[in-house]
Design a protein around this motif. Sequence first.
Motif, short mmCIF file in Angstrom:
data_model
loop_
_atom_site.label_atom_id
_atom_site.label_comp_id
_atom_site.label_asym_id
_atom_site.label_seq_id
_atom_site.Cartn_x
_atom_site.Cartn_y
_atom_site.Cartn_z
N LYS A 19 0.80 -1.14 0.02
CA LYS A 19 0.13 -0.03 0.44
C LYS A 19 0.60 1.26 -0.12
CE LYS A 19 -4.21 -2.38 2.28
NZ LYS A 19 -5.19 -2.44 3.28
N ASP A 20 2.55 1.36 -0.01
CA ASP A 20 3.02 2.32 -0.05
C ASP A 20 3.73 2.24 -0.60
OD1 ASP A 20 4.71 0.29 1.19
OD2 ASP A 20 5.67 0.81 2.63
N ALA A 21 3.74 1.26 -2.21
CA ALA A 21 4.16 1.53 -3.17
C ALA A 21 4.83 2.41 -3.79
CB ALA A 21 3.83 0.53 -4.01
N THR A 22 5.42 3.45 -3.80
CA THR A 22 6.15 4.68 -5.00
C THR A 22 5.40 4.28 -6.54
OG1 THR A 22 8.48 3.40 -6.13
CG2 THR A 22 8.06 4.37 -3.90
N GLU A 23 4.96 6.25 -6.86
CA GLU A 23 4.73 5.90 -8.48
C GLU A 23 5.03 4.62 -8.95
OE1 GLU A 23 3.38 9.36 -9.47
OE2 GLU A 23 2.91 10.58 -7.41
N ALA A 24 6.45 4.79 -9.31
CA ALA A 24 7.92 3.41 -10.21
C ALA A 24 7.80 2.40 -9.86
CB ALA A 24 8.53 4.22 -9.83
N GLU A 25 7.02 2.08 -8.44
CA GLU A 25 6.91 0.55 -8.20
C GLU A 25 5.75 0.56 -8.72
OE1 GLU A 25 9.68 0.38 -4.04
OE2 GLU A 25 6.91 0.90 -3.85
N ILE A 26 4.53 0.84 -9.17
CA ILE A 26 3.49 1.01 -9.05
C ILE A 26 3.95 0.43 -11.14
CG2 ILE A 26 1.36 1.99 -9.25
CD1 ILE A 26 1.00 2.81 -6.55
N LYS A 27 4.05 1.35 -11.58
CA LYS A 27 4.33 1.84 -13.39
C LYS A 27 4.67 0.36 -13.19
CE LYS A 27 5.72 4.09 -17.02
NZ LYS A 27 7.10 5.25 -16.94
N GLY A 63 -2.27 4.22 -10.44
CA GLY A 63 -1.60 5.46 -11.31
C GLY A 63 -1.52 6.47 -11.20
N ASP A 64 -2.33 7.08 -10.99
CA ASP A 64 -3.52 8.17 -10.96
C ASP A 64 -3.39 8.78 -9.49
OD1 ASP A 64 -5.21 11.16 -10.42
OD2 ASP A 64 -5.51 10.60 -12.55
N PRO A 65 -2.41 9.79 -8.93
CA PRO A 65 -2.50 10.38 -7.77
C PRO A 65 -3.18 11.03 -6.85
CG PRO A 65 -0.59 11.22 -8.75
CD PRO A 65 -1.06 10.45 -9.61
N LYS A 66 -4.17 11.42 -7.89
CA LYS A 66 -5.30 12.41 -7.21
C LYS A 66 -6.34 10.69 -6.87
CE LYS A 66 -9.32 15.12 -7.94
NZ LYS A 66 -9.69 16.05 -9.22
N LYS A 67 -6.79 10.06 -7.93
CA LYS A 67 -7.70 8.50 -7.76
C LYS A 67 -7.28 8.00 -6.40
CE LYS A 67 -10.57 8.86 -11.94
NZ LYS A 67 -11.13 8.93 -11.26
#
Length: 391
Positions: A19-27, A63-67
């Motif tokens: 749940k604390d994954a960074t945007e890069a890890e998610i991508k 992948g969308d910070p707001k959503k």
Amino acid sequence: MSTKDFIEKDYYKVLGVPKDATEAEIKKAYRKLAREYHPDANKGNARAEERFKEISEANDILGDPKKRKEYDEARALFGNGGFRPGPGAGGGNFNFDLGDLFGGQGGQGQPGGFGGGLGDVFGGLFNRGGTGTTRTQPRRGQDIESEVTLSFTEAIEGATVPLRMSSQQPCKACSGTGDKNGTPRVCPTCVGTGQVARGSGGGFSLTDPCPDCKGRGLIAEDPCLDCKGSGRAKSSRTMQVRIPAGVTDGQRIRLRGKGAPGERGGPAGDLYVVVHVDAHPVFGRKGDNLTVSVPVTFAEAALGGDIRVPTLGGPAVTLKLPPGTPNGRTMRARGKGAVRKDGTRGDLLVTVEVSVPKDLTGKARDALQAYREATAGEDPRADLFQAAKGA
């Protein structure tokens, strides 16, 4: 997607990230799974296709910070799928609007098939005072994802490529009505809204898609044979897509309104194109700059001189090599790199590689032997040993 499904789905688990994954890890996780389960790589595999849809849905949210923030807040608010009013909530009217809480005023191009964001997703979640009615809402078309492979030059200069895509579109046989005669009737269960309320106590109710009309609000008296009464049919189309100049390998391009058509006047979904770029035999890339390694002779490196350097898709440029240029030195040819977003270009980074001849004969050998004798008193490794001893 129903409200219940949205709340209960664990998108982090779908992508296999914490749940604390960074945007890069998610991508990175999304790209790996998308390639593994993409329909083009799993022809006829329904399970892989369904898994790919789940992966894309999860990426559209996380992948969308707001959503992602809205999703995390919704999950925290509803716990394991059911909202529990706090002390003092009682059983009276629950005058609370999740649309206000989450600020769901997004545009029609929001990814993930949710239209205007979580405000729209939860728009019918609360039936204020337990006596409100659910309004019929247009349905946004599905997002479509495709992949394209470009040559290195096409990625730098931009290209128009054909993409063949399959999506659910209004059935041509029944004009999207689902009825053979084009005259479906209003669903008596949901009275044409496509949704049914489900009491949940505390003065509010949840809504789910109507089980009888599958959320369409209409029921076909004489179902269309082509679409079996759904009003939707699988359709393939070829679209010419312009890939902008300067795209990078793995970049995901969003084309608004180029996805599947909406229903009941709803907007079309978006098209997402994942770009793959083939390697070039000579040039590389570093951000907005291109890179190239150029061999030079020992004499050119030692004495200096002018060297010609190739460019990508253009005439060669001449660079001045200073005397005593060491191996590995990088020089810059300005404006010969990749196209930036503002239309300007990066630079071409030229790395010098001193070429050592394998065979020397005649005068060349004699000259080099004479040079060695003339510089016999010089030890280029003296500083190296001194530094090693000092350390």
